[in-house]
Design a protein around this motif. Structure first.
Motif, PDB file in Angstrom:
ATOM      1  N   GLN A 201      -6.252  -1.923   0.821  1.00  0.00           N
ATOM      2  CA  GLN A 201      -6.620  -1.577   2.198  1.00  0.00           C
ATOM      3  C   GLN A 201      -7.868  -2.341   2.627  1.00  0.00           C
TER       4      GLN A 201
ATOM      5  N   THR B 179       2.205   1.728  -3.599  1.00  0.00           N
ATOM      6  CA  THR B 179       1.222   2.234  -4.562  1.00  0.00           C
ATOM      7  C   THR B 179       0.824   3.681  -4.266  1.00  0.00           C
ATOM      8  N   SER B 180       0.668   4.013  -2.968  1.00  0.00           N
ATOM      9  CA  SER B 180       0.293   5.392  -2.623  1.00  0.00           C
ATOM     10  C   SER B 180       1.443   6.362  -2.890  1.00  0.00           C
TER      11      SER B 180
ATOM     12  N   VAL C 178       0.837  -1.205   0.000  1.00  0.00           N
ATOM     13  CA  VAL C 178       0.000   0.000   0.000  1.00  0.00           C
ATOM     14  C   VAL C 178       0.873   1.257   0.000  1.00  0.00           C
TER      15      VAL C 178
ATOM     16  N   THR D 203      -4.492   1.057  -4.175  1.00  0.00           N
ATOM     17  CA  THR D 203      -4.298   1.372  -2.753  1.00  0.00           C
ATOM     18  C   THR D 203      -5.573   1.110  -1.955  1.00  0.00           C
TER      19      THR D 203
END
Length: 361
Positions: A216, A115-116, A112, A212
Motif C-alpha cells: 500500500q 495478501t489481505s 493487496v 499488505t
C-alpha cells in the motif's frame, strides 16, 4: 534601503514561520481525528470480532467458522463506503475520480487484495489453538514484518529507535505467551504443540499483513493520482471479487455452511453486518492516515488500538491475566510509547533548527 530590505526579510521570515506552524497544527489535528476515528470504530469492531469468532450461538453452542464469508461481507461494505468517500473527496472531473486509472494499479490492488484476503483465514484459524488475547497481542508485532519488508524489498532505512520498538513489542508478546495461565479453558484443551501451531498460523497472518501494508505504501509512492479513498474502494472491490469467486467454487464449502448458520441463528448475521460497518468506517480513517502519514505511523496507531482492544476484551469478557502477562502488555505499550515520545522530540528539534536557520537568513 538596507533597513527596508531587512524589514522585508523579517516579514517574509515571519510569514513563513506562521505558515509552517499552521501546517504543523493542521497535521496534528488531522492525526488526532484519524486516531479518534480508528479507536472508536475498531474498539467496537474488536468486541464484535471476538463475539463472532469465539462465542457460541444457540442451544447447540455452535461457533461461526466461515471466515471468508465474513471477509466478503466486510470488503463489500467497505467498497460501498469507499466509493461514497471517493465521490465526496474527489472533484467532478472524470479523470480525478478514477479509481482504476491504469492497468498497473489494477494489478497492485489485486496483489493487496490477495495478501489481505489470505491473512484473515490464518488469523481466524489460529484462534482454534490460541486465545483471542494472544491473537490481539501478536497482531501488535505487525511492526516487525512491515519494517523487514520495507528494508528487504523497498531498501528503506530506519533509526535505532524503530528497531528498539520492534524489540520491545516482540519481547512483550513473548512474555504474554510464555506466562499464559495453565488453568484457562484454552490451555486445558490445547497441548503445547497445538499452541505452537497456532503461533505459526499467526506468524503467517502477520507476514501477509506486513506485505499488505508495505505494498500500500509503495502504491502511494508510485501512483501519484491514487489517494486514500480511491485505494480503499479499489482494494475492497478487488477483495470482494476475489473472495466471492472462491466462495462459489466447490473447494470452499463455506457459503453453504454460512447460509445454514444464518437461517438457524440470524443474530450472527446482524453481528457480522454491524462488524462490517464498523470496519468500513474504520478503514476510512485508516486510509486517511496511510495517505497523510505513511504506513509506520498507521501501524503505530493500530498497534496501540489493538492494545486498547485487548484491555477492553479483558474487561468486557472477564478474562484474567497473570503478572507475567501484564509485564508483556507494559513492554508493548512502553515500546510504542517511547517511540512516539522520541518522534515528538525529533520533530521539536527539527522545528527549532528551522527557526534558527530562518533567523540566520
Amino acid at each position: 534601503m538596507a533597513v527596508t530590505a531587512t524589514r522585508t526579510r523579517q516579514k517574509s521570515s515571519s510569514s513563513k514561520s506562521i505558515r509552517v506552524e499552521s501546517r504543523s497544527s493542521a497535521s496534528v489535528l488531522h492525526l488526532l481525528i484519524a486516531v479518534s476515528g480508528i479507536y472508536t470504530s475498531f474498539l467496537t469492531w474488536a468486541v464484535l470480532q471476538e463475539r463472532i469468532s469465539t462465542t457460541s450461538y444457540g442451544p447447540n453452542n455452535r461457533v461461526f467458522r466461515a471466515s471468508l464469508v465474513i471477509n466478503t461481507i466486510q470488503s463489500f461494505c467497505a467498497a460501498i463506503v469507499g466509493y461514497i468517500y471517493t465521490r465526496y473527496t474527489s472533484s467532478s472531473t472524470k479523470e480525478s475520480s478514477a479509481i482504476f486509472p491504469n492497468r498497473k494499479v489494477i494489478f497492485q490492488y489485486a496483489l493487496v487484495a490477495t495478501t489481505s484476503s489470505l491473512a484473515s483465514p490464518f488469523g481466524y484459524a489460529s484462534l482454534k489453538h490460541i486465545d483471542y488475547l494472544t491473537l490481539l497481542l501478536g497482531k501488535s508485532c505487525k511492526l516487525l514484518p512491515v519494517m523487514a519488508l520495507h528494508v528487504l524489498i523497498f531498501r528503506k532505512k530506519y533509526t535505532w529507535s524503530k528497531y528498539f520498538v520492534v524489540f520491545a513489542v516482540t519481547v512483550g508478546v513473548s512474555l504474554f505467551t510464555l506466562y499464559h495461565p495453565s488453568s484457562s479453558k484454552k490451555a486445558a484443551q490445547a497441548t503445547s504443540s497445538s499452541s505452537l501451531y497456532g503461533l505459526l498460523l499467526l506468524a503467517i497472518n502477520l507476514l501477509f499483513d506486513g506485505l499488505t501494508n508495505s505494498t500500500q505504501d509503495h502504491i502511494f509512492h508510485t501512483q501519484p493520482t491514487i489517494n486514500g479513498p480511491k485505494m480503499m474502494c479499489g482494494i475492497n472491490v478487488a477483495a470482494t471479487v476475489l473472495t466471492s469467486v472462491f466462495l462459489l467454487t466447490p473447494i470452499s464449502g463455506q457459503l453453504e455452511d454460512a447460509l445454514e448458520f444464518f437461517q438457524l441463528y440470524p443474530q450472527v448475521l446482524y453481528d457480522i453486518l454491524l462488524f462490517s460497518l464498523c470496519g468500513a468506517i474504520g478503514q476510512v480513517f485508516i486510509f486517511f492516515t496511510l495517505s497523510k502519514f505513511g504506513s509506520l505511523t498507521l501501524v503505530t496507531v493500530t498497534v496501540t488500538r489493538k492494545m486498547m482492544s485487548m484491555l477492553l476484551s479483558v474487561v468486557w469478557f472477564n478474562h484474567k491475566l497473570t503478572p507475567g502477562q501484564w509485564a508483556g502488555v507494559v513492554m508493548v505499550f512502553g515500546g510504542v510509547g517511547a517511540e512516539a515520545l522520541m518522534k515528538y522530540f525529533e520533530k521539536k528539534s527539527r522545528v527549532g533548527k528551522d527557526a534558527v536557520s530562518r533567523k540566520a537568513d
